[in-house]
Design a protein around this motif. Structure first.
Motif, PDB file in Angstrom:
ATOM      1  N   THR A  28       1.610  -0.861   0.321  1.00 41.86           N
ATOM      2  CA  THR A  28       0.021  -0.110   0.149  1.00 41.86           C
ATOM      3  C   THR A  28       0.848   1.139  -0.049  1.00 41.86           C
ATOM      4  O   THR A  28       0.171   2.192  -1.002  1.00 41.86           O
ATOM      5  N   ARG A  29       1.871   1.110   0.510  1.00 44.72           N
ATOM      6  CA  ARG A  29       2.260   2.341   0.623  1.00 44.72           C
ATOM      7  C   ARG A  29       3.657   2.691  -1.259  1.00 44.72           C
ATOM      8  O   ARG A  29       3.590   3.917  -0.571  1.00 44.72           O
ATOM      9  N   LEU A  30       3.656   1.567  -1.281  1.00 39.91           N
ATOM     10  CA  LEU A  30       4.674   1.220  -3.068  1.00 39.91           C
ATOM     11  C   LEU A  30       3.534   1.977  -3.550  1.00 39.91           C
ATOM     12  O   LEU A  30       4.064   2.903  -4.898  1.00 39.91           O
ATOM     13  N   LEU A  31       1.786   1.966  -3.556  1.00 33.32           N
ATOM     14  CA  LEU A  31       1.005   2.561  -4.229  1.00 33.32           C
ATOM     15  C   LEU A  31       0.994   3.645  -3.952  1.00 33.32           C
ATOM     16  O   LEU A  31       1.126   4.524  -4.884  1.00 33.32           O
ATOM     17  N   ASN A  32       1.083   4.315  -2.917  1.00 32.88           N
ATOM     18  CA  ASN A  32       0.991   5.969  -2.576  1.00 32.88           C
ATOM     19  C   ASN A  32       1.713   6.564  -3.253  1.00 32.88           C
ATOM     20  O   ASN A  32       1.794   7.552  -3.218  1.00 32.88           O
ATOM     21  N   ILE A  33       3.556   6.096  -3.359  1.00 34.33           N
ATOM     22  CA  ILE A  33       4.412   6.661  -3.852  1.00 34.33           C
ATOM     23  C   ILE A  33       3.916   6.572  -5.364  1.00 34.33           C
ATOM     24  O   ILE A  33       4.136   7.751  -5.937  1.00 34.33           O
ATOM     25  N   CYS A  34       3.174   5.915  -6.161  1.00 27.87           N
ATOM     26  CA  CYS A  34       3.564   5.502  -6.796  1.00 27.87           C
ATOM     27  C   CYS A  34       2.295   6.853  -7.664  1.00 27.87           C
ATOM     28  O   CYS A  34       2.010   7.521  -8.257  1.00 27.87           O
ATOM     29  N   VAL A  35       0.776   6.915  -6.421  1.00 26.27           N
ATOM     30  CA  VAL A  35      -0.084   7.487  -7.237  1.00 26.27           C
ATOM     31  C   VAL A  35      -0.296   9.433  -6.676  1.00 26.27           C
ATOM     32  O   VAL A  35       0.007   9.765  -7.425  1.00 26.27           O
ATOM     33  N   VAL A  36       0.809   9.955  -5.894  1.00 26.50           N
ATOM     34  CA  VAL A  36       1.624  10.680  -5.142  1.00 26.50           C
ATOM     35  C   VAL A  36       2.385  11.393  -6.560  1.00 26.50           C
ATOM     36  O   VAL A  36       2.248  12.297  -7.384  1.00 26.50           O
ATOM     37  N   SER A  37       3.359   9.833  -6.595  1.00 29.46           N
ATOM     38  CA  SER A  37       4.225  10.731  -8.755  1.00 29.46           C
ATOM     39  C   SER A  37       2.916  11.050  -9.887  1.00 29.46           C
ATOM     40  O   SER A  37       3.556  12.446  -9.925  1.00 29.46           O
ATOM     41  N   PHE A  38       1.806  10.508  -9.957  1.00 31.74           N
ATOM     42  CA  PHE A  38       1.326  10.494 -11.044  1.00 31.74           C
ATOM     43  C   PHE A  38       0.274  11.681 -11.413  1.00 31.74           C
ATOM     44  O   PHE A  38       0.133  12.821 -11.722  1.00 31.74           O
ATOM     45  N   CYS A  39       0.161  11.888  -9.565  1.00 28.51           N
ATOM     46  CA  CYS A  39      -0.731  13.289  -9.146  1.00 28.51           C
ATOM     47  C   CYS A  39       0.118  14.997  -9.605  1.00 28.51           C
ATOM     48  O   CYS A  39      -0.212  15.298  -9.609  1.00 28.51           O
ATOM     49  N   LYS A  40       1.660  14.435  -8.941  1.00 30.03           N
ATOM     50  CA  LYS A  40       2.419  15.929  -9.219  1.00 30.03           C
ATOM     51  C   LYS A  40       3.096  16.181 -10.342  1.00 30.03           C
ATOM     52  O   LYS A  40       2.433  16.960 -10.882  1.00 30.03           O
ATOM     53  N   ALA A  41       2.537  14.737 -11.116  1.00 27.16           N
ATOM     54  CA  ALA A  41       3.355  14.437 -12.593  1.00 27.16           C
ATOM     55  C   ALA A  41       1.558  15.392 -13.688  1.00 27.16           C
ATOM     56  O   ALA A  41       1.257  15.467 -14.385  1.00 27.16           O
ATOM     57  N   ARG A  42       0.654  15.672 -12.628  1.00 28.01           N
ATOM     58  CA  ARG A  42      -0.697  15.644 -13.383  1.00 28.01           C
ATOM     59  C   ARG A  42      -1.856  14.699 -13.827  1.00 28.01           C
ATOM     60  O   ARG A  42      -2.209  15.417 -15.511  1.00 28.01           O
ATOM     61  N   GLN A  43      -0.533  14.160 -13.582  1.00 26.80           N
ATOM     62  CA  GLN A  43      -1.518  13.007 -14.830  1.00 26.80           C
ATOM     63  C   GLN A  43      -2.391  11.659 -14.126  1.00 26.80           C
ATOM     64  O   GLN A  43      -2.545  10.279 -13.672  1.00 26.80           O
ATOM     65  N   LEU A  44      -3.745  12.560 -13.503  1.00 29.52           N
ATOM     66  CA  LEU A  44      -4.350  11.434 -12.827  1.00 29.52           C
ATOM     67  C   LEU A  44      -5.210  10.384 -13.289  1.00 29.52           C
ATOM     68  O   LEU A  44      -5.660   9.498 -12.230  1.00 29.52           O
ATOM     69  N   ASP A  45      -5.283  10.581 -14.635  1.00 21.52           N
ATOM     70  CA  ASP A  45      -5.905   9.101 -15.209  1.00 21.52           C
ATOM     71  C   ASP A  45      -4.980   7.956 -15.162  1.00 21.52           C
ATOM     72  O   ASP A  45      -5.226   6.785 -14.587  1.00 21.52           O
TER      73      ASP A  45
END
Length: 478
Positions: A28-45
């Motif tokens: 889950t922590r790894l998932l969250n790291i991925c989610v944060v990175s994509f969010c920061k890159a404005r790639q919500l999809d």
DNA sequence: ATAGGGTTAG
């Protein structure tokens, strides 16, 4: 009670159980790291599809995952999507926490939905969640951002009423908010008062105050604050330098500004292009277009990657040299790179079109801005009003003025000046009074253009009357 | 996770 995996001997049943849990948590922590990175890159999809993949693999998103998504959607100014995550959390049986609500509150305010912010605050209370100091900090920041300092002060009283202790950020937000709302002296007084009560300023506090003092032209006080920063054992950072450098350019001390730039280079503070944009902006404003162009070329050769603000600087450069074809092309180039043009980009282009005499193009682009939902186009409207005047269409400019929802000192100064140029002093006089009576400042030169104009065209009595009316209006405001 | 610097008009 959860057993700490470290304390369990390997090989046992319990150990296997906690290992699984640990792996689950780690995933889950790894998932969250991925989610944060994509969010920061404005790639919500992509963030969303990572979550879908994770769920397929049996990894459960937690409250942090959703909180990150909320922040991401709010940044993309898609508050509705952020808000709908509350429902999705309910469906996934994950309880929202204080962070969830704080993020939504600041996201709503960022998208100019202040009443929604207040509703969410209320909803948080109703759900039995206790707002923390950050909920209040966020709310206070919102009010300041929206130019409502009285309500921001009320939030501070609420903090005390709720028995919470303000944290350093609370005071930084207050000092910054006061500066941004035109209360720099009050900000300074608050700062001194806090110091007397043992508040230790952070570097950020000094930066806020130096910026505030520079913006109102109190350079002496800014310099003293800079000394105090060093005396407190801090080293000025990139932000401090950029602030002071911009201040030098504004007060036309170009050489001094460039010396600061050298010092920044020396310290490695120029990697992000912030300082460069300040310099190019100042060169353009000073009419030193050739130098600005050279500087921008150099900047690109140094491999600085464009972000939106530096693209906007480039757009400004194109417009100022009349390369409007390039300017239009840049509009596409920016969006092809995955960035979204903002009100700066469009306003710069609109002004460029006006200055090039293409009023129709400017008006068309205004409509385009409207379609895009960029509704804070006061500056763009001011450009068009001025453009219409300069193109000899003063009556159309006045019509536009009537239709504007917001007007400021720029709107009035521009119209008054241009009306005087066309010798329509009586009309100018009426506008001038309207401006001052609504508590707005106007350029001194615009004021004198009307008074002198009336006087020299044989309306001495009107000129005297106008002067005393102005004096009266200004007295009432004190 | 939330606070500070760069880009627009008279």
């Amino acid at each position: 009670m959860q057993i700490s995996p470290v304390l369990v001997k390997p090989g046992g049943v319990q150990s296997k159980f906690s290992e699984e849990r640990m792996v689950g948590k780690l995933s889950t922590r790894l998932l969250n790291i991925c989610v944060v990175s994509f969010c920061k890159a404005r790639q919500l999809d992509k963030a969303e599809s990572v979550i879908i993949d994770a769920v397929r693999l049996g990894i459960r998103p937690n409250v942090v995952t959703y909180n990150e998504l909320i922040v991401g959607y709010c940044r993309l100014s898609s508050f509705e999507s952020a808000y709908s995550l509350l429902q999705r959390m309910r469906e996934a049986r994950i309880n929202p926490d204080v962070v969830t609500y704080n993020s939504l509150i600041s996201g709503a305010a960022r998208n100019c939905l202040l009443s929604k912010s207040l509703d969410l605050f209320e909803e948080m209370l109703q759900r039995g969640m206790a707002p923390d100091i950050w909920s209040f900090n966020t709310l206070m920041h919102c009010f300041f951002e929206l130019g409502r300092p009285e309500e921001a002060n009320q939030v501070f009283r609420d903090i005390i009423l709720h028995g919470l202790s303000p944290c350093p950020a609370t005071f930084n937000i207050m000092i910054n908010g006061l500066c941004k709302n035109g209360y720099t002296s009050n900000a300074l007084m608050l700062f001194r008062n806090l110091q007397r009560h043992g508040f230790v300023p952070e570097l950020i506090t000094y930066n806020i105050l130096i910026n505030g003092l520079c913006k109102v032209g109190r350079l002496g006080a800014a310099r003293r604050m800079l000394k105090e920063l060093s005396a407190s054992g801090y080293l000025p950072n990139a932000i401090t330098y950029t602030t002071v450098m911009k201040c030098c350019f504004r007060s036309r001390r170009f050489q001094q500004g460039l010396e600061i730039l050298q010092e920044m280079r020396h310290k490695g503070y120029t990697f992000d292009g912030f300082a460069d944009c300040t310099v190019v902006g100042a060169l353009i404003k000073g009419g030193r277009i050739k130098e600005a162009t050279n500087y921008m070329d150099q900047m690109m050769r140094n491999g600085i990657k464009h972000d939106l603000a530096s693209y906007n600087t480039l757009m400004n450069l194109y417009c100022k040299v009349g390369k409007l074809e390039d300017a239009y092309q840049l509009l596409d180039e920016i969006e092809e790179g995955g960035l979204e043009c903002d009100e700066y980009t469009h306003t710069i282009l609109i002004d460029g079109l006006c200055k090039a005499g293409n009023i129709e193009g400017a008006q068309q682009h205004m409509k385009h801005m409207n379609v895009l939902g960029l509704k804070s186009h006061l500056v763009a409207s001011n450009c068009v009003v001025d453009g219409l005047c300069k193109a000899g269409q003063i009556d159309n400019a006045l019509k536009m003025f009537e239709s504007m929802e917001m007007r400021d000192s720029f709107t009035y100064s521009s119209l008054v000046h241009n009306l005087c140029k066309a010798r329509r002093y009586h009309c100018a006089s009426k506008l001038l009074l309207g401006c001052i009576n609504s508590g707005m400042k106007i350029l001194r030169s615009a004021q004198w253009a009307v008074i002198d104009g009336l006087q020299y065209s044989g309306f001495q009595k009107e000129a005297r009357k106008l002067k005393s009316k102005i004096r009266l209006a200004q007295m009432v405001q004190c």
